[in-house]
Scaffold this motif. Sequence first.
Motif, PDB file in Angstrom:
ATOM      1  N   HIS A  99      -2.666  13.175   4.116  1.00 14.85           N
ATOM      2  CA  HIS A  99      -3.836  13.184   5.074  1.00 14.85           C
ATOM      3  C   HIS A  99      -4.359  11.865   5.703  1.00 14.85           C
ATOM      4  CE1 HIS A  99      -4.425  17.353   4.230  1.00 14.85           C
ATOM      5  NE2 HIS A  99      -4.751  16.935   2.987  1.00 14.85           N
ATOM      6  N   LYS A 100      -2.949  10.798   5.502  1.00 19.66           N
ATOM      7  CA  LYS A 100      -3.295   9.553   6.008  1.00 19.66           C
ATOM      8  C   LYS A 100      -4.171   8.642   5.480  1.00 19.66           C
ATOM      9  CE  LYS A 100      -1.996  10.863  10.552  1.00 19.66           C
ATOM     10  NZ  LYS A 100      -2.509  10.758  12.166  1.00 19.66           N
ATOM     11  N   SER A 144       0.768  -1.214  -0.044  1.00 18.20           N
ATOM     12  CA  SER A 144      -0.042  -0.110  -0.081  1.00 18.20           C
ATOM     13  C   SER A 144       1.050   1.216  -0.091  1.00 18.20           C
ATOM     14  CB  SER A 144      -0.797   0.153   1.131  1.00 18.20           C
ATOM     15  OG  SER A 144      -0.188  -0.033   2.487  1.00 18.20           O
ATOM     16  N   GLN A 145       0.050   2.332  -0.543  1.00 17.54           N
ATOM     17  CA  GLN A 145       1.076   3.515  -0.410  1.00 17.54           C
ATOM     18  C   GLN A 145       0.301   4.510   0.467  1.00 17.54           C
ATOM     19  OE1 GLN A 145       1.058   5.364  -4.569  1.00 17.54           O
ATOM     20  NE2 GLN A 145       2.881   6.630  -4.182  1.00 17.54           N
TER      21      GLN A 145
END
Length: 129
Positions: free
Chosen positions: A48-49, A43-44
Motif C-alpha cells: 500500500h505504498k 528505504s523499503q
Amino acid sequence: MRQVGTVLSLFAVLAWAGSAAGAKERGYERGMIVSMTSVPCGSQVKRHKKTQELLCQEYVLRSDTMEYHIRQGEPKRTDLLPVGLQAEFRLDKDRMRVRVPGSGKEREYQVVSEAARTDMNASGPAAQQ
C-alpha cells in the motif's frame, strides 16, 4: 662437509615454509572497534505504498595510523561487531574484511571514509627537535 650442506638445506626449506605460511597472516592489520551508530541507508517499500526507513550499523575502526568508518553491506544483516575489542582487518579497494579473534568469521564491510589519526602522541623526528 656433506652434513653441513644438508643441515643448511633443511634450514633454508624450513625458513621458506615458515615465511610462506606467515605471509597469509601478514595481510591483516590490527585495530580497535571504537564505536557503532545506526545510520539511515535506504528505504523499503511495503504494501500500500508505505515506506520504511532502513538502518545500517556504521562502525569506527581505529588502527595505529588511520581511522576508518565502515558500514555493513546489506541492511538485513544483523551481525554486530563487539565495540571495544581488537579486530583484524584487511582492505580490498573500497571493502574491508574484518574478523574478531576467536570468532573465526570474516565479515565484509564497505569503507565509507578514512582519515589519518591526529590524536597520536607526537613522536616523529619533528617532535624531537
